[in-house]
Every structure is written in structure tokens, then in C-alpha cells.
Design an enzyme around this catalytic site. Structure first.
Site, PDB file in Angstrom:
ATOM      1  N   HIS A 161       0.839  -1.198   0.000  1.00 52.30           N
ATOM      2  CA  HIS A 161       0.000   0.000   0.000  1.00 52.30           C
ATOM      3  C   HIS A 161       0.873   1.246   0.000  1.00 52.30           C
ATOM      4  CE1 HIS A 161      -3.894   1.858   0.327  1.00 52.30           C
ATOM      5  NE2 HIS A 161      -3.577   2.508   1.427  1.00 52.30           N
ATOM      6  N   TYR A 256     -28.172  26.645  19.793  1.00 49.49           N
ATOM      7  CA  TYR A 256     -27.524  26.381  21.080  1.00 49.49           C
ATOM      8  C   TYR A 256     -26.365  27.340  21.338  1.00 49.49           C
ATOM      9  CZ  TYR A 256     -29.900  21.841  21.432  1.00 49.49           C
ATOM     10  OH  TYR A 256     -30.822  20.846  21.533  1.00 49.49           O
ATOM     11  N   CYS A 302     -27.410  21.335  15.160  1.00 49.97           N
ATOM     12  CA  CYS A 302     -27.993  20.470  16.196  1.00 49.97           C
ATOM     13  C   CYS A 302     -27.962  19.014  15.711  1.00 49.97           C
ATOM     14  CB  CYS A 302     -29.424  20.881  16.482  1.00 49.97           C
ATOM     15  SG  CYS A 302     -29.665  22.654  16.710  1.00 49.97           S
TER      16      CYS A 302
HETATM   17  C1  LIG Z   1      -9.069   1.596   1.064  1.00 54.62           C
HETATM   18  C2  LIG Z   1      -7.976   0.938   0.352  1.00 54.62           C
HETATM   19  C3  LIG Z   1      -7.674   1.314  -0.952  1.00 54.62           C
HETATM   20  C4  LIG Z   1      -8.336   2.460  -1.667  1.00 54.62           C
HETATM   21  O1  LIG Z   1      -7.710   3.681  -1.356  1.00 54.62           O
HETATM   22  P1  LIG Z   1      -8.106   5.010  -2.139  1.00 54.62           P
HETATM   23  O2  LIG Z   1      -7.149   6.010  -1.671  1.00 54.62           O
HETATM   24  O3  LIG Z   1      -9.523   5.314  -1.772  1.00 54.62           O
HETATM   25  O4  LIG Z   1      -7.999   4.711  -3.581  1.00 54.62           O
HETATM   26  C5  LIG Z   1      -6.698   0.586  -1.612  1.00 54.62           C
HETATM   27  N1  LIG Z   1      -6.045  -0.434  -1.002  1.00 54.62           N
HETATM   28  C6  LIG Z   1      -6.307  -0.801   0.267  1.00 54.62           C
HETATM   29  C7  LIG Z   1      -5.563  -1.924   0.871  1.00 54.62           C
HETATM   30  C8  LIG Z   1      -7.273  -0.124   0.987  1.00 54.62           C
HETATM   31  O5  LIG Z   1      -7.535  -0.491   2.242  1.00 54.62           O
END
Ligand SMILES: *Cc1c(COP(=O)(O)O)cnc(C)c1O
Length: 361
Positions: A161, A256, A302
Site C-alpha cells: 500500500h 444552542y 444540532c
Molecule cells: C481503502 C484501500 C484502498 C483504496 O484507497 P483510495 O485512496 O480510496 O484509492 C486501496 N487499497 C487498500 C488496501 C485499501 O484499504
């Protein structure tokens, strides 16, 4: 039963299909996994999953087993990938729902193997720099051979990632792509899908596309750097109907804490949506659109409603449609609201809850 609602979300399904088609152009015939976690970023899990399946998206990505269960119960057959480290007590359900969970360590692989009754399709998660989950990149091949010898998994994917892909040309994103390329090259002959790209990766880093992509935010119409895309557009609007109208004297405290006072003799409209729906208290500085004019929110939001100051001449009648989030003007776009309160479209989309019905056009 179909009952009328004072506040609701509208989803533009034609534009959603356009967004998916545009992403398809960017990625060619690579595998397209659409993340639909968190109620499809607030857009409605099952309806979005169904449209995506019909539009030729290859798989859906979820973060919770419950999300996979809801998709399967609604009749969707499309492959579903469970992101994030799966827990051992999820293995039976993963098999039953035929979803593809993530294995993010040898330890997890071993726990899974003990429970495995038939070959389970899995994805291996490698940490190339997010420092959240997954084995370190130097242990990627070791994890793969360990999982292979357990002989109860069919490794269909290896992924990582990106941590810093929200803007183009980020040096760390390039470094992660490089690290992941080495892994992809090492497993090239295995027929395993290598995937790295989130929305930023898809939009800004073609070198991150590999065999498969996972763009969430982009599919829902937002670039992660707040720029506009010529074809990809937001598909969500938040609307309500004026529920009340009154006229108050100058210097009248509203809502409020009386944090807002009228400047002149003012017309005040009440809008039946509040933080109980996910329309956050922090939006008290925002504006809304009524009869093509922007008006400021008057005072604290609210739980179920808030007030709008129409000034001395503004016009609004009970039953008028109010747009709180929409595509034009820019002031009511999700990105500008997000910037106002130091948030992001990701977070705001997820905050709209089930009290708001979703309508699909
Ligand atoms: C949520 C997620 C994505 C998508 O990310 P975006 O920034 O919305 O494109 C891709 N890979 C994994 C593992 C995720 O958890």
C-alpha cells in the site's frame, strides 16, 4: 414501505459508470478491484457493488467480513478481497462466503492453516513503507515460500500500500514502487497478481499499476490532491427540504449557545439534517444552496436540524430543496467543505450514516 424523507443523498449512477469507464481507460485490461469498504465510502455498499459488477469491475475490496456478508446476501457473485490482516476466527466465514482474505505474517498463515478445510484463495501483504500491516519487503519471498509449503492456500495476489501517493512525483511513493517492482519481478512466473495502486497510484503513478489496481476515492469521483479531473466527477449530493421559516429581529441569537447573532431583521430557515445524520457540527461555518443562492449556516448545528440566515431579502419556502453538498458552485463541493474543517473527502463521505436514505439516478 416508501416514506418521504426530510434529508437524503443522491447518487448519480451514470456519472459513476463514466468514472469506472475512465479508470478502465487508464489501466487497460489490468484487474480492477473497486474498494467498497465503509458502505462504499458512504455511497451505499450493495447498490454500488451491483453497478460495479455489471460495469465489468473485476472484484470488490472490503475491510470487514460483515461487508462481504452483506454483498453475498444481496446476491453478488463477484470476487471479494478482504483487505487488512484477517483474524483466525474469520477463516470459516471466508471459505463459506468464498472471499479472498489477506495473509500479513507467517504467524497468521499458520493459524489459518490449522483451520483450513479446502484450498483458500489468499493475498499476501507486504509492507514497503506504509508501516501499517504486512511483512517487511525483504521478507516477502520468505513469506511466499512459507505459505506455499503449508499447502492449503492458493496465493492469487501479493500487494502493498502506498503511503504518499496523494500528489504526483512524491519521492517516497517512487521508492515504494521501486521496492514493489523487485518483488513483482521475483514472482513474475507464478501467475500471481501484484497490486499496489490506490487512487493516487492510479491517477499519478502509471508505474504503480502492475497487474491490478485498487482505486476507491477516484472511482467515487475525487482526486486525492483536490484537483479536478476532466472526466471523473463526484457522484454524491446531499440534499434536504426546508422544514420551517421565521423572521427575527436584528441581533437575535440563534441555536444552542447563541453563538450566532443576526445582523439585520432576518429571515431564518430551518433545515432538517444535523450531526445525527453525519452533517458535522464543524460545518457551522459552511453555506448551503437554496433557490440557486448560497446562504450561511446560522449558529450551531444540532443533532437533527440547523438554521440558515437568508438575510433581509433571501427567499425560501417550506418544502424548498436545499443542497448541502453538490457539484456546483465550488463552495458546496465536498473538497471545499473538507478543507474548511481540516478533513478529507474520505472522512466526510464515511460520516454520512444510515439515517440518510440513498437514491440512485
Ligand atoms: C481503502 C484501500 C484502498 C483504496 O484507497 P483510495 O485512496 O480510496 O484509492 C486501496 N487499497 C487498500 C488496501 C485499501 O484499504
Amino acid at each position: 414501505m416508501n416514506i418521504p424523507h426530510p434529508a437524503w443523498i443522491e447518487i448519480d449512477t451514470a456519472q459513476f459508470r463514466k468514472n469506472l469507464a475512465e479508470i478502465r481507460l487508464m489501466i487497460g485490461d489490468r484487474h480492477f478491484c473497486l474498494p467498497v469498504k465503509a458502505n462504499a465510502y458512504g455511497h451505499g455498499l450493495c447498490p454500488i457493488g451491483k453497478i460495479a459488477e455489471d460495469a465489468g469491475v473485476n472484484s470488490l475490496g472490503v475491510a470487514r467480513l460483515k461487508e462481504a456478508l452483506l454483498l453475498r446476501e444481496s446476491g453478488l457473485q463477484i470476487p471479494i478481497i478482504l483487505f487488512g490482516p484477517a483474524h483466525e476466527d474469520q477463516i470459516d466465514a471466508a471459505l463459506r462466503l468464498s472471499i479472498e482474505p489477506t495473509i500479513s505474517s507467517k504467524y497468521k498463515a499458520e493459524l489459518f492453516a490449522k483451520k483450513c478445510k479446502k484450498k483458500l484463495k489468499v493475498h499476501l501483504e507486504i509492507d514497503t513503507g506504509m508501516r501499517r500491516t504486512g511483512v517487511r519487503e525483504e521478507n516477502a519471498l520468505d513469506l511466499l515460500s512459507y505459505v506455499d509449503q503449508l499447502d492449503c492456500f492458493d496465493v492469487v495476489g501479493i500487494y502493498s500500500h502506498l503511503a504518499t501517493a496523494d500528489t504526483p512525483n512524491d519521492p517516497f511513493a517512487l521508492k515504494q514502487i521501486d521496492a514493489f517492482r523487485k518483488i513483482a519481478e521475483a514472482v513474475a512466473n507464478r501467475g500471481i497478481r501484484c497490486h499496489l495502486a490506490n487512487s493516487g497510484g492510479v491517477a499519478f503513478y502509471p508505474a504503480s499499476h502492475f497487474d491490478m489496481v485498487r482505486p476507491g476515492l477516484l472511482a467515487y469521483g475525487y482526486l486525492p490532491n483536490a484537483m479536478e479531473h476532466p472526466q471523473i466527477k463526484p457522484i454524491l449530493s446531499l440534499k434536504a427540504k426546508v422544514s420551517y421559516f421565521k423572521v427575527v429581529e436584528p441581533d437575535t441569537g440563534i441555536s444552542y449557545g447563541h453563538e450566532y447573532h443576526t445582523r439585520s431583521r432576518s429571515r431564518i430557515a430551518t433545515i432538517p439534517i444535523g450531526y445525527g445524520d453525519g452533517y458535522r457540527r464543524a460545518f457551522s461555518q459552511a453555506s448551503v444552496l437554496i433557490r440557486s443562492k448560497l446562504y450561511p449556516i446560522a449558529g450551531t448545528i444540532c443533532m437533527d436540524q440547523f438554521m440558515v440566515d437568508l438575510g433581509s431579502a433571501g427567499e425560501a419556502y417550506v418544502g424548498d430543496e436545499v443542497t448541502l453538498i453538490g457539484q456546483i458552485p465550488e463552495e458546496i463541493s465536498l473538497w471545499s467543505l473538507a478543507k474548511k474543517i481540516n478533513s478529507t473527502p474520505y472522512e466526510l463521505l464515511c460520516s454520512f450514516n444510515e439515517r440518510l436514505p440513498r437514491f440512485y439516478f
